[in-house]
Design a protein around this motif. Sequence first.
Motif, PDB file in Angstrom:
ATOM      1  N   GLU A  18       4.241   2.799   3.749  1.00  0.00           N
ATOM      2  CA  GLU A  18       2.942   3.210   3.261  1.00  0.00           C
ATOM      3  C   GLU A  18       2.033   2.030   3.573  1.00  0.00           C
ATOM      4  O   GLU A  18       2.246   0.920   3.092  1.00  0.00           O
ATOM      5  CB  GLU A  18       3.039   3.466   1.757  1.00  0.00           C
ATOM      6  N   ALA A  19       1.025   2.277   4.390  1.00  0.00           N
ATOM      7  CA  ALA A  19       0.161   1.191   4.842  1.00  0.00           C
ATOM      8  C   ALA A  19      -0.723   0.714   3.694  1.00  0.00           C
ATOM      9  O   ALA A  19      -0.790   1.353   2.642  1.00  0.00           O
ATOM     10  CB  ALA A  19      -0.691   1.666   6.010  1.00  0.00           C
ATOM     11  N   LEU A  20      -1.442  -0.391   3.932  1.00  0.00           N
ATOM     12  CA  LEU A  20      -2.337  -0.931   2.907  1.00  0.00           C
ATOM     13  C   LEU A  20      -3.363   0.120   2.477  1.00  0.00           C
ATOM     14  O   LEU A  20      -3.808   0.156   1.341  1.00  0.00           O
ATOM     15  CB  LEU A  20      -3.052  -2.163   3.456  1.00  0.00           C
ATOM     16  N   SER A  21      -3.712   0.984   3.408  1.00  0.00           N
ATOM     17  CA  SER A  21      -4.691   2.021   3.098  1.00  0.00           C
ATOM     18  C   SER A  21      -4.043   3.216   2.408  1.00  0.00           C
ATOM     19  O   SER A  21      -4.739   4.124   1.966  1.00  0.00           O
ATOM     20  CB  SER A  21      -5.336   2.509   4.384  1.00  0.00           C
ATOM     21  N   GLY A  22      -2.723   3.239   2.343  1.00  0.00           N
ATOM     22  CA  GLY A  22      -2.031   4.364   1.741  1.00  0.00           C
ATOM     23  C   GLY A  22      -1.503   5.356   2.763  1.00  0.00           C
ATOM     24  O   GLY A  22      -0.727   6.241   2.419  1.00  0.00           O
ATOM     25  N   ALA A  23      -1.913   5.219   4.018  1.00  0.00           N
ATOM     26  CA  ALA A  23      -1.433   6.140   5.047  1.00  0.00           C
ATOM     27  C   ALA A  23       0.054   5.903   5.296  1.00  0.00           C
ATOM     28  O   ALA A  23       0.510   4.769   5.295  1.00  0.00           O
ATOM     29  CB  ALA A  23      -2.216   5.934   6.335  1.00  0.00           C
ATOM     30  N   VAL A  24       0.776   6.994   5.515  1.00  0.00           N
ATOM     31  CA  VAL A  24       2.208   6.871   5.761  1.00  0.00           C
ATOM     32  C   VAL A  24       2.468   6.969   7.265  1.00  0.00           C
ATOM     33  O   VAL A  24       2.022   7.911   7.918  1.00  0.00           O
ATOM     34  CB  VAL A  24       2.990   7.960   5.004  1.00  0.00           C
ATOM     35  N   GLY A  25       3.172   6.002   7.777  1.00  0.00           N
ATOM     36  CA  GLY A  25       3.496   6.001   9.203  1.00  0.00           C
ATOM     37  C   GLY A  25       4.857   5.372   9.409  1.00  0.00           C
ATOM     38  O   GLY A  25       5.492   4.918   8.458  1.00  0.00           O
ATOM     39  N   SER A  26       5.311   5.352  10.654  1.00  0.00           N
ATOM     40  CA  SER A  26       6.622   4.748  10.899  1.00  0.00           C
ATOM     41  C   SER A  26       6.668   4.117  12.274  1.00  0.00           C
ATOM     42  O   SER A  26       5.921   4.483  13.174  1.00  0.00           O
ATOM     43  CB  SER A  26       7.714   5.819  10.785  1.00  0.00           C
ATOM     44  N   VAL A  27       7.552   3.141  12.402  1.00  0.00           N
ATOM     45  CA  VAL A  27       7.864   2.550  13.705  1.00  0.00           C
ATOM     46  C   VAL A  27       9.360   2.725  13.920  1.00  0.00           C
ATOM     47  O   VAL A  27      10.162   2.252  13.121  1.00  0.00           O
ATOM     48  CB  VAL A  27       7.519   1.051  13.765  1.00  0.00           C
ATOM     49  N   THR A  28       9.717   3.448  14.971  1.00  0.00           N
ATOM     50  CA  THR A  28      11.120   3.597  15.342  1.00  0.00           C
ATOM     51  C   THR A  28      11.364   2.694  16.542  1.00  0.00           C
ATOM     52  O   THR A  28      10.612   2.757  17.508  1.00  0.00           O
ATOM     53  CB  THR A  28      11.424   5.057  15.718  1.00  0.00           C
ATOM     54  N   LEU A  29      12.385   1.855  16.463  1.00  0.00           N
ATOM     55  CA  LEU A  29      12.674   0.943  17.577  1.00  0.00           C
ATOM     56  C   LEU A  29      13.924   1.404  18.311  1.00  0.00           C
ATOM     57  O   LEU A  29      14.968   1.623  17.690  1.00  0.00           O
ATOM     58  CB  LEU A  29      12.915  -0.474  17.056  1.00  0.00           C
ATOM     59  N   ILE A  30      13.790   1.569  19.610  1.00  0.00           N
ATOM     60  CA  ILE A  30      14.950   1.924  20.426  1.00  0.00           C
ATOM     61  C   ILE A  30      15.050   0.884  21.530  1.00  0.00           C
ATOM     62  O   ILE A  30      14.184   0.812  22.401  1.00  0.00           O
ATOM     63  CB  ILE A  30      14.812   3.337  21.008  1.00  0.00           C
ATOM     64  N   GLY A  31      16.058   0.048  21.455  1.00  0.00           N
ATOM     65  CA  GLY A  31      16.183  -1.045  22.417  1.00  0.00           C
ATOM     66  C   GLY A  31      17.361  -0.836  23.351  1.00  0.00           C
ATOM     67  O   GLY A  31      18.462  -0.543  22.901  1.00  0.00           O
ATOM     68  N   ALA A  32      17.121  -0.963  24.649  1.00  0.00           N
ATOM     69  CA  ALA A  32      18.238  -0.942  25.597  1.00  0.00           C
ATOM     70  C   ALA A  32      18.844  -2.330  25.643  1.00  0.00           C
ATOM     71  O   ALA A  32      18.150  -3.325  25.462  1.00  0.00           O
ATOM     72  CB  ALA A  32      17.744  -0.538  26.982  1.00  0.00           C
TER      73      ALA A  32
END
Lengths: 599, 473
Positions: free
Chosen positions: A370-384
């Motif tokens: 939940e960002a500082l603004s309240g927005a919900v987001g995500s980061v998915t990391l896919i590493g080779a």
Amino acid sequence: MSGASARIVQVGGPVLRAETDGVFRSNEAVEVGHQRLIGEVLRLDGNQIVVQVFEETAGLKPGDPVTGTGRPLSVRLGPGLLGGIFDGLLRPLTGSDESFIEPGFTIAAAGRVPFTPVVETGDELTEGQAFGKVVREGRPDLLCMVPPGISGKVESIASAGDVDETETVCKLAEEDGTSHELSCSQVWPVRDPRPARRRLPASGPLITGQRIMDTLFPVARGGRAALPGGFGTGKTILQQSVAKWCDADIIIYVGCGERGNEMAEVLREFPELEDPRTGRPLSERSVIIANTSNMPVAAREASIYTGVTVAEYFRDMGFDVAMLADSTSRWAEALREISGRLGELPAEAGYPAYLGSRKAEFYERAGRTEALSGAVGSVTLIGAVSPPGGDFSEPVTLYTQRNVRCFWPLDRERARARFYPAIHPLQAYSEDADELGQWWREQGYPEWDGHRRRLLELLGEQVQLERMARIVGKDTLPAPQQLALLNAELANEAFLRQSAMSDVDAFCTPERQIAMMRTLMRFIDRSHSALEGGMTVAGIAGLPLLRRVRRMGEEIGNDEVERFEKLQADIDAALASSGVVESGTESKSETEAGQETAT
Amino acid sequence: MSILAQDRTRAEIRLEDAALSLDGPLLVLKREIECGLHDAVEVLDDNGQSRLGRVVALRPDAIVVDIHASGRDLPISGLRARFHGAPLNFGVGPGLLGRILDGTGAPIDGGPPLAVVEERSVNGAPINPVARDLPVDFIETGVTAIDLLNALVRGQKLPLFSGGGMPHDRLAIRIAEHARLLGERDEAFALVFAGIGVSHTTAALFRNAIEESGALERTVMFLNLADESSAQRLLAPRYALTAAEYLAFTEGLHVLVVMTDMTSYCEALREVSAGHGEIPARKGYPGYMYSDLASLFERAGRIRGCSGSLTQLPILTMPGDDITHPIPDLTGYITEGQIVLDRGLHRKGIEPPIAVLPSLSRLVDQGIGEGFTDVDHPALSAQLYAAYARTRQVRLLASVVGEEGLSEGDRAYLEFGDAFEQRLIAQDAPRSLAESLEIGWDVLRALPAGDLTRLSDEQLARHHVKSTETGDG
């Protein structure tokens, strides 16, 4: 800008030493030489600093100036990033007419973006909140946010219209009178994770469109996955497939020390290909960071951090972001090279002892927040990961494996048979799978857990049976085991194999994955009943229908899922033709599936 | 990048009697002058003989120079150094074709000096990924295992992974002789040959073969022979690629660069790195070997707006035939695929002994199929791969339970495998792509249609008609 200055006294490779006559801080970004190459302070040693340079150092001389910038290595994050292609330090590669990259090339002028205010003078704003947005047709709406650590009352706000990304569009005054000038973009140090209010648990899978990933080893939105494989096992193609078809809002594709021609491929394909969900060109939702293998080594190290910082920036706007890094091994090698130049004591295979903690820090930047603004987001990391000699026990693979929840190792034998994606179904795992079962059940697929487990068991059994067949011969195996071999082969061919080059099958919707899995399971169930009913394994293997099941991925597209029902009916008919399958079997197998789900 | 030669070389500075120490090829000079990192240096001994080197490190009171020629028989007093004030440059010009040069671009064919139009840094500069044009033009090499299964395209870098005693030189010559766009022989082609630590015999073999094919006047040869200094081995491919870039991107020719043997190159790199006292990574090779090899291989490609292209065909001999050895391993991570030669096939008399399963061409999907070669080419290739991979399993099974223990379906694969190796891979003369495709469809006919799941029904109907026994489907 602190403007502290220093003079080079010693230089070799990408590392130099300079004598200071001002105050430098550790990890401060510096400009080196007359070409103003970008560097970073690694060590402070009396009145000397040790600097790593992110660009080619040929031609640098002792006595050349080193100037401090007063802040850590940072990048400018703005709405104009979307759709662009950048080097490892987020300098645009487009806009230059030169075919070759010379060191010290300058940053292109700030882009212009259509700005719309969303606040009025007098409004109170806190960190992370939006004061404006950038709306472009067909593209996701982007926010202009108050940078973290700043808040206050809006003193002035620009009216709607095209503005420079660096131009002041909003002024904030704090209660104590300090005022802040804000533009649509903001500067952020790449090695510091961007703050969020709190972390949230996973809510659903990142649908990659690859059956073996989604159905067998799914990754959650905000998850972390590794894709290790020797050369030629299809890492890059698979990464590109995920970048093209996954259902994230924004894709960050980092080519870290990889091939120039492959980047050229991404650059050509992304504008041409359509996002299957929005119908817009893929390039409009992507940021590409290209640091090819012949570009400077230190920038390779920075490019990973640059990429994840950009990902976090879009996450803070409330987007689901997927970052694909190809390949994180090159990043580790860059660390090793710099470490060697610094004369640090090596740990395993020459890598510095801090490799493990760097990997851990990096993968921790994934997550749903939940960002500082309240927005919900995500980061998915896919590493080779590119393990030397395809050996998964080497340090980079091991440290990566410890930090990810999904492990998708690529198998050389499968790749050699051109069986793609070459993920080894018995070595791969997903720690997210248990949590994600709920999502599949909500899609109207309660059998997901059961089907998934049965498929994995069947593939495990295949290895044992093949070993046994090698000793006693295939024909001597009991009929049910022969049938298991046939079915395992079918599962591989009909379900796990998926050609990235196919027009029909490059991407598979969840609905189609469900239909295909059900078709496969129907065949397996019915074939066992048929065997019990007196049909021979050779008889089943000789069914013309088998070819249709094997090729169902190629023949039945995402928009004609109903055709699988016909195929399932044909399976029933073909395997019942011996006259032994009664109508009761249907409900029996459904009950079985239901029981499995319940357990 | 087009600063003329005269402008640069005029910035020469000399340094006399400044040597502090000499350790192998590493010469430490007192820092009495200003010079830049990687600047070229000429070291002159008391007899006036000059050797080329470059500045590898600058310390507060010393300049460290790596002498590319050998550091043998040098005095420490009376040594003079001439600084070029610029990195190592190579003067290129239109007279390059038809010449034979040494590893540092000096003529050894008895001909006149090269006409210089432009001085270029031998290290080159990275091509901007945005400026790259995607390689798509299929090159017909005449070798079925390459054309049909692992197609080469213009701008690709595709190495031959070989081993001592295998016919990689012959295969490279064959490809260089035959390489053409589908059906036509392009006039705008050039061959750049870089011999890195090659024996006199190999050098002569290549020279004679090129001469026989009549392509000598379209060829530049750079020869660093096995008895020449190892540090110079690091330069030979850089000079060759600088020439190749000029021919491709300035003169607009389609350049094929054959570099042999990359193993000698990597060994020289290790030798020099050890001389510098660097911390080694695997098997004593330096940690930056990946980046160093990439700085050579990444010079292949096409550039938007340039009519030429630079295609690389490096050859390396895998030490102990081990594909996981650092040299083939790192190479494989940089190049766009590899063609692997196999000793087992060579022993069976199959020429060229290309092991198709570990071989790969990454750009194959761009260069074949509808609009490029044949509409069914990709599917045929995928099917041949799948069937040949199955053949391997069946052979393994047969080696334990015997051929009699196999099912009839499996026995068909043994037949297919033999036909595949003896008719498709083995060849005496170059084949056109059409001939290669025909053989591909033909060997598949040993298998029942029901097994050919990589082919669509339409493709089967078009090409698999002559099948004797379809079994099902």
